[in-house]
Design an enzyme around this catalytic site. Sequence first.
Site, short mmCIF file in Angstrom:
data_model
loop_
_atom_site.label_atom_id
_atom_site.label_comp_id
_atom_site.label_asym_id
_atom_site.label_seq_id
_atom_site.Cartn_x
_atom_site.Cartn_y
_atom_site.Cartn_z
CG ASP A 288 -86.67 54.72 2.67
OD1 ASP A 288 -86.30 55.88 2.44
OD2 ASP A 288 -86.07 53.73 2.22
CG HIS A 311 -84.43 57.00 5.90
ND1 HIS A 311 -83.94 56.23 4.87
CD2 HIS A 311 -84.21 56.30 7.03
CE1 HIS A 311 -83.44 55.10 5.36
NE2 HIS A 311 -83.60 55.13 6.68
#
Length: 483
Positions: A288, A311
């Site tokens: 993430d 991310h």
Amino acid sequence: MASRSLVAWACLLFVLLLLAFGGAPAEARPAPGSRHRRVVIAPTPTLISTNAAADESTVPFNKAAFSVHRKLLAENNKPPKAAAPPESSGNINVESYGAAGDGRSDDTKAFLNAWAKACSSAEPTVLLVPAGKKYHVKEIPLSGPCKSEITFQIDGTLVAPEDKSDWNKQGYPHWISFTNVDRLTVTGKGTLDGTGKSSWKNSCRTNHKNPCTFAPAALTFTSCNHLKVHNIKLLNSPQVHLLIQYCKDVELTSITITAPSNAPEADGIHISHTEDIRIIKPVIKSGDDCLSIATGVKNLYAYKVECGPGHGISIGSLGKDNSDAQVSNITIDTAHVTGTLYGARIKTWQGGSGYAKEIKFLNMIMDKVKHPIYIDQYYCNQFDPLKPKPCEEQKTAVQISNVLFKNIKGSGTTKDVISLHCSKSFPCQDVILQDIDLKMKGGAKKTMSSCENVMLKQSSNVFPAPCTSVATKNDHVPEDSSD
């Protein structure tokens, strides 16, 4: 003649009597102020004290007896061969409180007891987790306030249980957490292994039939002021690796975080409600956000960030559930972002309020990043990637202003390498683009930029040219369900 003989015999008899009673004539010295001599009889020594130094010029000295006595004294003072050296009051070892470190035993209680001792110490203390061993521990809540500074030195490996079903069900669970501990330093060459595989498999982001619940954060600091975290390694956390909230004056240096690219919600560093943060040279590979900066963060400076996969580096998300967000004075200076979904990103929910302002992304290299520069005021994560849909527009939003993207170069994997999607009701204000050079990986296609409700304050030396296309909220859909 006879009288002289009697006197001689009398003197001889007197000397023999003195010798018979153990006396010996000492050297006769004149007493101060006296013209006469006096005789001092010194007794024969039977024991020499080792506590006071002997002055051989005044005290008779039996060297043989002294040597034997010192030898016996040394033997009596030797510690038992099986006894461990005493623990220093400023140095506490978890093994002294029962931690086995054998990779099998539950060492939770030993860690809690060692912490209690360290926290109650009136002098600065080092709490040591020795190198070369594995310590299995369950949830460990370590709380203050403590009487003095503590250095928690992790040189060994801490391992979380595979089965986390018996962990805290209320709110957000935490594996190792520090609460209300000021002047704390966490450092060492060790590793915190969160064993997150089972949690990832049961996540609603992985299996949409499962209910969405919180998995444990690996290392959490809450209300800890003047905090330092140096050099440690975090591995495979069930969700967030390093969580910092409600702290002030925080320094994070040379932290390494590693998890697979498909580990759901496994943020690297997540910070909220915290002021005055310095993040220096982190290396973050996760599933993430590498760095997630949430509401309540003020005065953050991050330098030399290694990010990817994951991310990217994100401000947000902000304003969820119509909440008020406040984020200001954030600087990301020098970063290498590789193979991530996003690069430099700001994300807010529709319906929120507050602000995100004075934000700088500087000196960044993008390598195979899907969306290198991204502002999204329509952010909403959706669990079902098979049915993506735009987020509904609402009348309020978190105001984004005074944002600088400068000296950002490298490659993207989609055509739209600069995306600025802002709210119609609260357009992004005073956005500056300077010295941007972003191309498609391999150079096969031309890149472009898209804008929606953004007010550019300045743009110079930007490739592709800013706002070469105009997007609408209907053009924007979530990239994947775990974002």
